[in-house]
Design a protein around this motif. Structure first.
Motif, PDB file in Angstrom:
ATOM      1  N   HIS A 129      42.220  22.648  46.249  1.00 20.26           N
ATOM      2  CA  HIS A 129      40.874  22.551  46.804  1.00 20.26           C
ATOM      3  C   HIS A 129      39.835  22.494  45.690  1.00 20.26           C
ATOM      4  CE1 HIS A 129      40.466  26.753  45.766  1.00 20.26           C
ATOM      5  NE2 HIS A 129      41.343  27.146  46.670  1.00 20.26           N
ATOM      6  N   GLU A 130      38.662  22.052  46.036  1.00 16.36           N
ATOM      7  CA  GLU A 130      37.556  22.007  45.088  1.00 16.36           C
ATOM      8  C   GLU A 130      36.674  23.229  45.283  1.00 16.36           C
ATOM      9  OE1 GLU A 130      34.068  18.912  43.502  1.00 16.36           O
ATOM     10  OE2 GLU A 130      35.477  18.314  45.082  1.00 16.36           O
ATOM     11  N   VAL A 131      36.059  23.697  44.195  1.00 20.22           N
ATOM     12  CA  VAL A 131      35.166  24.855  44.265  1.00 20.22           C
ATOM     13  C   VAL A 131      33.831  24.501  43.612  1.00 20.22           C
ATOM     14  CG1 VAL A 131      37.080  26.505  44.257  1.00 20.22           C
ATOM     15  CG2 VAL A 131      36.027  25.826  42.087  1.00 20.22           C
ATOM     16  N   ARG A 132      32.778  25.184  44.057  1.00 22.45           N
ATOM     17  CA  ARG A 132      31.462  24.929  43.468  1.00 22.45           C
ATOM     18  C   ARG A 132      31.373  25.479  42.053  1.00 22.45           C
ATOM     19  NH1 ARG A 132      29.736  25.566  48.917  1.00 22.45           N
ATOM     20  NH2 ARG A 132      29.721  27.829  48.713  1.00 22.45           N
ATOM     21  N   ASP A 133      31.962  26.652  41.833  1.00 26.82           N
ATOM     22  CA  ASP A 133      31.912  27.303  40.522  1.00 26.82           C
ATOM     23  C   ASP A 133      33.220  28.051  40.325  1.00 26.82           C
ATOM     24  OD1 ASP A 133      31.207  30.101  39.029  1.00 26.82           O
ATOM     25  OD2 ASP A 133      30.097  28.429  38.161  1.00 26.82           O
ATOM     26  N   PHE A 134      33.970  27.683  39.277  1.00 31.73           N
ATOM     27  CA  PHE A 134      35.295  28.257  39.112  1.00 31.73           C
ATOM     28  C   PHE A 134      35.248  29.762  38.876  1.00 31.73           C
ATOM     29  CE2 PHE A 134      38.853  29.683  36.501  1.00 31.73           C
ATOM     30  CZ  PHE A 134      39.916  29.324  37.318  1.00 31.73           C
ATOM     31  N   ALA A 135      34.314  30.230  38.044  1.00 36.46           N
ATOM     32  CA  ALA A 135      34.251  31.661  37.731  1.00 36.46           C
ATOM     33  C   ALA A 135      33.981  32.481  38.992  1.00 36.46           C
ATOM     34  CB  ALA A 135      33.178  31.925  36.683  1.00 36.46           C
ATOM     35  N   ALA A 136      33.079  31.993  39.850  1.00 41.02           N
ATOM     36  CA  ALA A 136      32.784  32.702  41.101  1.00 41.02           C
ATOM     37  C   ALA A 136      34.005  32.683  42.014  1.00 41.02           C
ATOM     38  CB  ALA A 136      31.583  32.069  41.788  1.00 41.02           C
ATOM     39  N   TRP A 137      34.676  31.532  42.083  1.00 43.36           N
ATOM     40  CA  TRP A 137      35.881  31.463  42.916  1.00 43.36           C
ATOM     41  C   TRP A 137      36.948  32.414  42.411  1.00 43.36           C
ATOM     42  CZ3 TRP A 137      40.829  30.411  41.398  1.00 43.36           C
ATOM     43  CH2 TRP A 137      41.785  30.345  42.432  1.00 43.36           C
ATOM     44  N   LYS A 138      37.145  32.481  41.082  1.00 42.32           N
ATOM     45  CA  LYS A 138      38.195  33.341  40.526  1.00 42.32           C
ATOM     46  C   LYS A 138      37.919  34.804  40.832  1.00 42.32           C
ATOM     47  CE  LYS A 138      41.974  33.894  38.020  1.00 42.32           C
ATOM     48  NZ  LYS A 138      42.092  35.327  37.887  1.00 42.32           N
ATOM     49  N   ARG A 139      36.659  35.209  40.810  1.00 47.64           N
ATOM     50  CA  ARG A 139      36.344  36.595  41.178  1.00 47.64           C
ATOM     51  C   ARG A 139      36.739  36.866  42.624  1.00 47.64           C
ATOM     52  NH1 ARG A 139      31.742  35.491  37.930  1.00 47.64           N
ATOM     53  NH2 ARG A 139      30.502  34.936  39.768  1.00 47.64           N
ATOM     54  N   GLY A 140      36.438  35.918  43.506  1.00 50.95           N
ATOM     55  CA  GLY A 140      36.822  36.079  44.903  1.00 50.95           C
ATOM     56  C   GLY A 140      38.326  36.084  45.082  1.00 50.95           C
ATOM     57  N   PHE A 141      39.015  35.234  44.347  1.00 49.86           N
ATOM     58  CA  PHE A 141      40.476  35.184  44.422  1.00 49.86           C
ATOM     59  C   PHE A 141      41.076  36.504  43.970  1.00 49.86           C
ATOM     60  CE2 PHE A 141      44.568  34.392  42.310  1.00 49.86           C
ATOM     61  CZ  PHE A 141      45.279  33.808  43.348  1.00 49.86           C
ATOM     62  N   ASP A 142      40.594  37.041  42.860  1.00 49.77           N
ATOM     63  CA  ASP A 142      41.116  38.307  42.355  1.00 49.77           C
ATOM     64  C   ASP A 142      40.863  39.449  43.330  1.00 49.77           C
ATOM     65  OD1 ASP A 142      41.950  36.976  40.098  1.00 49.77           O
ATOM     66  OD2 ASP A 142      40.255  37.619  38.855  1.00 49.77           O
ATOM     67  N   ALA A 143      39.704  39.424  43.977  1.00 51.40           N
ATOM     68  CA  ALA A 143      39.361  40.488  44.924  1.00 51.40           C
ATOM     69  C   ALA A 143      40.245  40.444  46.163  1.00 51.40           C
ATOM     70  CB  ALA A 143      37.891  40.376  45.325  1.00 51.40           C
ATOM     71  N   HIS A 144      40.876  39.304  46.412  1.00 46.23           N
ATOM     72  CA  HIS A 144      41.713  39.119  47.595  1.00 46.23           C
ATOM     73  C   HIS A 144      43.174  39.449  47.308  1.00 46.23           C
ATOM     74  CE1 HIS A 144      43.086  36.488  51.147  1.00 46.23           C
ATOM     75  NE2 HIS A 144      42.333  37.430  51.662  1.00 46.23           N
ATOM     76  N   GLY A 145      43.458  39.990  46.131  1.00 45.78           N
ATOM     77  CA  GLY A 145      44.830  40.249  45.732  1.00 45.78           C
ATOM     78  C   GLY A 145      45.577  41.204  46.644  1.00 45.78           C
ATOM     79  N   ALA A 146      44.920  42.258  47.080  1.00 40.58           N
ATOM     80  CA  ALA A 146      45.581  43.240  47.950  1.00 40.58           C
ATOM     81  C   ALA A 146      45.973  42.608  49.275  1.00 40.58           C
ATOM     82  CB  ALA A 146      44.662  44.438  48.176  1.00 40.58           C
ATOM     83  N   ALA A 147      45.107  41.756  49.811  1.00 40.22           N
ATOM     84  CA  ALA A 147      45.407  41.095  51.081  1.00 40.22           C
ATOM     85  C   ALA A 147      46.595  40.147  50.913  1.00 40.22           C
ATOM     86  CB  ALA A 147      44.183  40.335  51.577  1.00 40.22           C
ATOM     87  N   ARG A 148      46.675  39.478  49.765  1.00 38.75           N
ATOM     88  CA  ARG A 148      47.824  38.609  49.530  1.00 38.75           C
ATOM     89  C   ARG A 148      49.116  39.426  49.487  1.00 38.75           C
ATOM     90  NH1 ARG A 148      44.279  36.351  45.832  1.00 38.75           N
ATOM     91  NH2 ARG A 148      45.348  37.269  44.037  1.00 38.75           N
ATOM     92  N   ALA A 149      49.078  40.564  48.833  1.00 39.04           N
ATOM     93  CA  ALA A 149      50.268  41.402  48.739  1.00 39.04           C
ATOM     94  C   ALA A 149      50.712  41.885  50.113  1.00 39.04           C
ATOM     95  CB  ALA A 149      50.001  42.585  47.812  1.00 39.04           C
ATOM     96  N   VAL A 150      49.759  42.306  50.928  1.00 45.03           N
ATOM     97  CA  VAL A 150      50.071  42.749  52.293  1.00 45.03           C
ATOM     98  C   VAL A 150      50.676  41.603  53.095  1.00 45.03           C
ATOM     99  CG1 VAL A 150      49.066  43.530  54.474  1.00 45.03           C
ATOM    100  CG2 VAL A 150      48.360  44.589  52.328  1.00 45.03           C
ATOM    101  N   GLY A 151      50.212  40.381  52.815  1.00 47.21           N
ATOM    102  CA  GLY A 151      50.714  39.211  53.524  1.00 47.21           C
ATOM    103  C   GLY A 151      52.056  38.700  53.015  1.00 47.21           C
ATOM    104  N   GLY A 152      52.629  39.366  52.020  1.00 48.79           N
ATOM    105  CA  GLY A 152      53.947  38.981  51.534  1.00 48.79           C
ATOM    106  C   GLY A 152      53.945  38.048  50.346  1.00 48.79           C
TER     107      GLY A 152
END
Length: 202
Positions: free
Chosen positions: A117-140
């Motif tokens: 996918h495309e993102v408006r700003d990579f650094a902002a997207w990466k912060r959001g991706f990192d913050a979603h790590g726990a949810a990814r782990a819960v999801g397997g």
């Protein structure tokens, strides 16, 4: 301002080569016989993914140490002839990417999900991706790799791993994921490719 950090295990350059094959077994034999040529081109890691929803379609992750050598290898007549003899149907699609973060599990074959996918700003997207790590782990989700398109650094190519395709399909269809992506600045509709990941080879 965009930032990029490459983890210690990330190679300098990589490509995802996608093509359709007449016979996977025939293609795989030719791929294995081409190992020496890949090593001469500075290739340090390969990883084969067989598409789960398209019969005969294969995506190969090829990572190297030298961008010029990898480019020469991907454009070489030898590679084209090897693909032809291996039963590749039609021209391959080659996406050159810059590895950013590699936290994949490499000690066994796992199911994979390629997200582009495309993102408006990579650094902002990466912060959001990192913050979603726990949810990814819960999801397997047990492993991931983050890459950026070499042609357009705002295009992210993400690889997620799980023990089977079921948690990956459930994760991709989760309504919360759409919300998280929008908040992180994802532009347009993401592309999801589900795959049976093979062994990592170096």
């Amino acid at each position: 301002m965009q930032t990029q950090t490459t983890t210690q295990n990330s190679p300098a350059i990589a490509a995802v080569v996608t093509h359709d094959v007449e016979s996977y077994d025939t293609w795989k034999r030719a791929f294995d016989q081409h190992t020496a040529a890949r090593k001469r081109a500075g290739v340090v890691v390969t990883h084969i993914n067989r598409h789960a929803d398209v019969e005969g379609r294969v995506s190969v992750y090829i990572a190297g140490t030298d961008p010029a050598k990898l480019d020469g290898f991907l454009k070489s007549r030898e590679l084209m002839e090897t693909m032809r003899d291996a039963g590749v149907k039609g021209p391959p699609h080659v996406a050159v990417i810059t590895p950013v973060e590699d936290l994949t599990v490499k000690d066994r074959a796992l199911a994979g999900l390629i997200v582009r996918h495309e993102v408006r700003d990579f650094a902002a997207w990466k912060r959001g991706f990192d913050a979603h790590g726990a949810a990814r782990a819960v999801g397997g989700i047990v492993g991931h790799a983050v890459n950026r398109s070499a042609q357009n650094p705002n295009v992210v190519v993400l690889y997620l791993q799980a023990e089977s395709l079921d948690p990956l399909r459930a994760f991709a269809s989760n309504a919360d994921l759409k919300r998280v992506m929008e908040a992180a600045g994802v532009v347009g509709t993401p592309e999801f490719t589900f795959a049976h990941g093979g062994a990592w080879e170096s």
